[in-house]
Structure formats: structure tokens, C-alpha cells
Scaffold this motif. Structure first.
Motif, PDB file in Angstrom:
ATOM      1  N   ALA A  44       0.823  -1.211   0.000  1.00 25.72           N
ATOM      2  CA  ALA A  44       0.000   0.000   0.000  1.00 25.72           C
ATOM      3  C   ALA A  44       0.854   1.257   0.000  1.00 25.72           C
ATOM      4  CB  ALA A  44      -0.932  -0.012   1.213  1.00 25.72           C
ATOM      5  N   GLU A  45       1.981   1.231   0.691  1.00 25.99           N
ATOM      6  CA  GLU A  45       2.853   2.405   0.701  1.00 25.99           C
ATOM      7  C   GLU A  45       3.585   2.581  -0.623  1.00 25.99           C
ATOM      8  OE1 GLU A  45       5.362   1.794   4.031  1.00 25.99           O
ATOM      9  OE2 GLU A  45       3.924   2.606   5.483  1.00 25.99           O
ATOM     10  N   SER A  49      -2.657   3.949  -4.833  1.00 29.38           N
ATOM     11  CA  SER A  49      -3.838   3.917  -5.687  1.00 29.38           C
ATOM     12  C   SER A  49      -4.231   2.505  -6.085  1.00 29.38           C
ATOM     13  CB  SER A  49      -3.584   4.752  -6.951  1.00 29.38           C
ATOM     14  OG  SER A  49      -2.470   4.243  -7.672  1.00 29.38           O
ATOM     15  N   ARG A  50      -3.276   1.612  -6.197  1.00 29.29           N
ATOM     16  CA  ARG A  50      -3.569   0.248  -6.639  1.00 29.29           C
ATOM     17  C   ARG A  50      -3.788  -0.711  -5.477  1.00 29.29           C
ATOM     18  NH1 ARG A  50       0.250  -2.337 -11.152  1.00 29.29           N
ATOM     19  NH2 ARG A  50      -0.761  -0.606 -12.255  1.00 29.29           N
ATOM     20  N   PHE A  51      -2.984  -0.587  -4.432  1.00 30.44           N
ATOM     21  CA  PHE A  51      -3.056  -1.542  -3.321  1.00 30.44           C
ATOM     22  C   PHE A  51      -3.577  -0.923  -2.037  1.00 30.44           C
ATOM     23  CE2 PHE A  51       0.605  -2.892  -5.982  1.00 30.44           C
ATOM     24  CZ  PHE A  51       0.086  -4.082  -6.441  1.00 30.44           C
ATOM     25  N   GLY A  52      -4.067   0.306  -2.101  1.00 29.59           N
ATOM     26  CA  GLY A  52      -4.567   0.932  -0.877  1.00 29.59           C
ATOM     27  C   GLY A  52      -5.783   0.235  -0.302  1.00 29.59           C
ATOM     28  N   PHE A  53      -6.638  -0.325  -1.173  1.00 35.41           N
ATOM     29  CA  PHE A  53      -7.845  -0.992  -0.666  1.00 35.41           C
ATOM     30  C   PHE A  53      -7.490  -2.251   0.118  1.00 35.41           C
ATOM     31  CE2 PHE A  53      -6.926  -3.427  -4.395  1.00 35.41           C
ATOM     32  CZ  PHE A  53      -7.448  -4.679  -4.169  1.00 35.41           C
ATOM     33  N   LEU A  54      -6.357  -2.889  -0.200  1.00 36.62           N
ATOM     34  CA  LEU A  54      -5.938  -4.065   0.563  1.00 36.62           C
ATOM     35  C   LEU A  54      -5.644  -3.698   2.010  1.00 36.62           C
ATOM     36  CD1 LEU A  54      -3.553  -5.824  -1.987  1.00 36.62           C
ATOM     37  CD2 LEU A  54      -5.916  -6.418  -1.447  1.00 36.62           C
ATOM     38  N   TRP A  55      -5.032  -2.528   2.208  1.00 35.47           N
ATOM     39  CA  TRP A  55      -4.719  -2.090   3.564  1.00 35.47           C
ATOM     40  C   TRP A  55      -5.967  -1.642   4.307  1.00 35.47           C
ATOM     41  CZ3 TRP A  55      -1.358  -2.424   7.259  1.00 35.47           C
ATOM     42  CH2 TRP A  55      -1.351  -1.484   8.295  1.00 35.47           C
ATOM     43  N   CYS A 325      -3.061   9.972   3.629  1.00 36.41           N
ATOM     44  CA  CYS A 325      -2.730  11.376   3.383  1.00 36.41           C
ATOM     45  C   CYS A 325      -3.611  11.893   2.261  1.00 36.41           C
ATOM     46  CB  CYS A 325      -1.257  11.504   3.023  1.00 36.41           C
ATOM     47  SG  CYS A 325      -0.765  13.180   2.525  1.00 36.41           S
ATOM     48  N   PRO A 326      -4.209  13.087   2.398  1.00 33.56           N
ATOM     49  CA  PRO A 326      -5.092  13.591   1.336  1.00 33.56           C
ATOM     50  C   PRO A 326      -4.359  13.960   0.055  1.00 33.56           C
ATOM     51  CG  PRO A 326      -4.817  15.225   3.058  1.00 33.56           C
ATOM     52  CD  PRO A 326      -4.181  13.975   3.569  1.00 33.56           C
ATOM     53  N   LEU A 327      -3.054  14.188   0.107  1.00 38.44           N
ATOM     54  CA  LEU A 327      -2.307  14.605  -1.078  1.00 38.44           C
ATOM     55  C   LEU A 327      -1.555  13.461  -1.737  1.00 38.44           C
ATOM     56  CD1 LEU A 327      -0.891  18.056   0.086  1.00 38.44           C
ATOM     57  CD2 LEU A 327      -3.013  17.551  -1.137  1.00 38.44           C
ATOM     58  N   THR A 328      -0.915  12.616  -0.941  1.00 38.57           N
ATOM     59  CA  THR A 328      -0.100  11.534  -1.492  1.00 38.57           C
ATOM     60  C   THR A 328      -0.814  10.192  -1.487  1.00 38.57           C
ATOM     61  OG1 THR A 328       0.913  11.059   0.659  1.00 38.57           O
ATOM     62  CG2 THR A 328       1.981  12.710  -0.745  1.00 38.57           C
ATOM     63  N   GLY A 329      -1.808  10.011  -0.608  1.00 39.57           N
ATOM     64  CA  GLY A 329      -2.486   8.723  -0.500  1.00 39.57           C
ATOM     65  C   GLY A 329      -1.751   7.712   0.340  1.00 39.57           C
ATOM     66  N   PHE A 330      -0.652   8.118   1.016  1.00 43.94           N
ATOM     67  CA  PHE A 330       0.095   7.179   1.845  1.00 43.94           C
ATOM     68  C   PHE A 330      -0.762   6.745   3.043  1.00 43.94           C
ATOM     69  CE2 PHE A 330       4.349   9.224   0.445  1.00 43.94           C
ATOM     70  CZ  PHE A 330       4.236   8.574  -0.771  1.00 43.94           C
ATOM     71  N   PRO A 331      -0.715   5.472   3.458  1.00 45.00           N
ATOM     72  CA  PRO A 331      -1.449   5.037   4.661  1.00 45.00           C
ATOM     73  C   PRO A 331      -1.007   5.827   5.882  1.00 45.00           C
ATOM     74  CG  PRO A 331      -0.675   3.147   3.400  1.00 45.00           C
ATOM     75  CD  PRO A 331      -0.043   4.362   2.777  1.00 45.00           C
TER      76      PRO A 331
END
Length: 345
Positions: A44-45, A49-55, A325-331
């Protein structure tokens, strides 16, 4: 080696495993979840965008995987994955019943429910308790309804319930060691089952069941679907059996004790800010404006996962709802918020 494999050639009907065997199989499944969780976090990190839903949905996806895996082993081996890995089986918990391979339908469904649902609920309760502690640390008090107060009271009582549960497990294990009880865990007692070692007859039965490849009666489409599901379950079981040691290595490698040692041995410089952001996002992150509300920042707070500065209320509300994060999407979690105390002008 001869003593370790003696139970495979013994003709005893009922061979109770030692406390070391049952504790080893329990620690095996406890090591799989955090190792998989860390692997999903790394994915996810690397690509939110691709693996964020897994986290974000890790608990639910792990529950689905656990149900499929445990149901396969309970149906074919009369044991959970970790129990079968250590050469154990589940038998009906009765004094006069023989330790034959195979569980009755009610015991199998109770075992599946207790094996999968109890860890899932415990993980959810612990996550909820952690979020409540973070909210108390940030000193945010919002208006609460009666149901919310009851919910917080139940969450506050969870540590005491957990301590009582652990005390029950400890007493059950003591009774198992001294031969007073035939089960080492309250979950086995609730499932009306106990553990026994696999013998030579059980191994022959397992080989015969695998060679026969039990197929359901029905149309060709149903048989093909059943064959694909059986092959997928067997492949997942084999790959997980081979990857258990690698998962345990990952758990040790990313443990807090080992990470502290690695940090003291070689400290790396701080990584540069992300370069893949779009120009409109960079323009939004003005020097004195909050990227979320586009107004002058109040009570400035930096996000340690990305380095951007926001209003405290804006970023707290966003991270609590989206966990990124609202800008980068990092968990991101609430503990990643760092308030900036600037001297008054």
C-alpha cells in the motif's frame, strides 16, 4: 528423530499431544497475520492507488482467506491449518469415543466459527480500543448519544474481559499439563473437540481421500467448479505451508526490537519529498494555506508520512475518516499527526 516420529507408527488409539505441540501450532497462526499485514502495508505504501484498498480492508480480506483455508483443512484433514502442520487432528470430545479421523458436522462448523470469527472480532475490538485511546490523547470531546456512551463503556471494559479470558486459557493449559483436562483451550472445549496425534491409519485415510478426489454428483459445470476450488485450496495450502517460515522471518525482521537495532547500526537520511505530485496539488499546498480548506492555517499540524502541513481540525477529521494522506495517498494513522508550535509574531 525416532522419538519425534514414534506417534506415526504407534498403534495406540488415543495419543494426546504434549503442551509444547499445541502451543507451537497456536503460535504459528498468530505469526501469520502480522507478517501478512506488514506485507500488505508495504504494497500500500509503494502504490496507494492500486493496493490501498488491501490495507483499508485487510481484516475482512484476511477473514475470507482464513475461512477458505480453515474450511478446507477441517473438511479434508479434521484439523486447522496449523494443527495439520504439526501432525495433529481434531476428534470429538468424549470419554468413550475413539480418536478417529473426521469430525461431526456440528463440531466442524463450531470449529470453523471459533477459528475464524473470534480472531477477527478481537482484532476489531483492539483497533477500536486503540482509536479511542488516540482520541483521548488528542483531547477531542464531541457530543455523544446514549448508544455512543454505551459503546465507549463496552470498549473500556474490553481490557478486563480480555484479562479474564487469558486467565481462563492459562488455567485450562495448567489442567491440560497435569492431565485433568483433555483440552488446552476454551475454544476447543466450546467446539466439543480435542486434539490428538495423527497415526499411520490416519495418514492412509488422508492419502486415500486425496487419491479418490471426492467430487459432487451433478452436471459437468458443477464438477469443474468443484475441481477448480479443490485445486485452488490445495495450492494455497501448499504455498502457505512453504511460506510459513518466510512469514515468521518477516515478523522477526520487522519486530520493534530488531528495527531498533538496525536503526542504531545504520541510520539512513530522511527521504526527499515525493516528486510524482501534480502541479495543481503542489499549487494547493501554499506556504501559509491549508491544502484541505484552502484557508490560512490555524493550529498547524504536519503529517509525518508525507511532510505536508494542514490545519489540525482539517487533517484530524480527514485521517480519522480515510486513514491516508489527502495529497499523497500514503497510509496514515492519527499518531502520525505532529503539531507545530510556532513562536508568536
Amino acid at each position: 528423530m525416532a522419538e519425534a516420529g514414534a506417534h506415526l507408527t504407534s498403534t495406540a488409539v488415543d495419543e494426546q499431544p504434549s503442551i509444547f505441540e499445541v502451543l507451537a501450532q497456536e503460535s504459528l497462526m498468530e505469526a501469520v497475520r502480522p507478517a501478512l499485514r506488514h506485507a500488505v502495508k508495504v504494497l500500500a505504501e509503494s502504490n496507494p492507488s492500486r493496493f490501498g484498498f488491501l490495507w483499508r480492508h485487510f481484516d475482512e480480506l484476511y477473514l475470507l482467506l482464513d475461512v477458505l483455508l480453515q474450511n478446507h483443512f477441517l473438511s479434508h484433514c479434521s484439523a486447522s491449518f496449523s494443527e495439520n502442520f504439526y501432525g495433529l487432528k481434531r476428534v470429538s470430545n468424549g470419554r468413550g469415543l475413539p480418536a478417529r479421523l473426521g469430525l461431526c458436522k456440528s463440531s466442524r462448523w463450531r470449529s470453523l466459527l471459533l477459528l475464524c470469527l473470534v480472531p477477527y472480532l478481537r482484532a476489531k475490538l483492539e483497533a477500536t480500543l486503540a482509536r479511542q485511546r488516540e482520541e483521548e490523547d488528542f483531547s477531542i470531546r464531541l457530543a455523544q448519544t446514549r448508544n455512543q456512551r454505551l459503546y465507549r463503556a463496552a470498549v473500556a471494559a474490553y481490557p478486563y474481559v480480555s484479562s479474564a479470558w487469558r486467565a481462563w486459557i492459562f488455567c485450562q493449559q495448567l489442567l491440560f499439563v497435569f492431565g485433568v483436562s483433555r483440552t488446552h483451550s476454551p475454544l476447543l472445549w466450546l467446539a466439543s473437540a480435542r486434539l490428538a496425534r495423527l497415526n499411520a491409519q490416519d495418514l492412509r485415510d488422508l492419502e486415500r481421500k486425496t487419491s479418490n478426489g471426492q467430487k459432487p454428483t451433478g452436471g459437468r459445470l458443477l464438477q469443474r467448479a468443484w475441481r477448480l476450488m479443490s485445486q485452488a485450496a490445495q495450492g494455497a495450502a501448499a504455498s502457505l505451508s512453504l511460506g510459513v517460515f518466510f512469514l515468521q522471518f518477516l515478523e522477526w525482521w520487522y519486530s520493534s526490537e530488531n528495527q531498533s537495532t538496525l536503526k542504531t547500526a545504520a541510520s539512513l537520511p530522511a527521504p526527499p519529498p515525493p516528486l510524482h505530485l501534480q502541479e495543481d496539488v503542489q499549487a494547493a499546498a501554499d506556504k501559509n494555506n491549508c491544502p484541505l480548506c484552502q484557508k490560512l492555517r490555524t493550529n498547524a499540524t504536519v503529517l509525518s508520512t508525507s511532510g505536508f502541513v494542514f490545519c489540525y481540525r482539517c487533517i484530524y477529521t480527514y485521517v480519522k475518516a480515510n486513514r491516508c494522506c489527502p495529497l499523497t495517498g500514503f497510509p496514515t494513522e492519527l499518531q502520525h499527526l505532529i503539531k507545530i508550535y510556532e513562536p508568536e509574531s
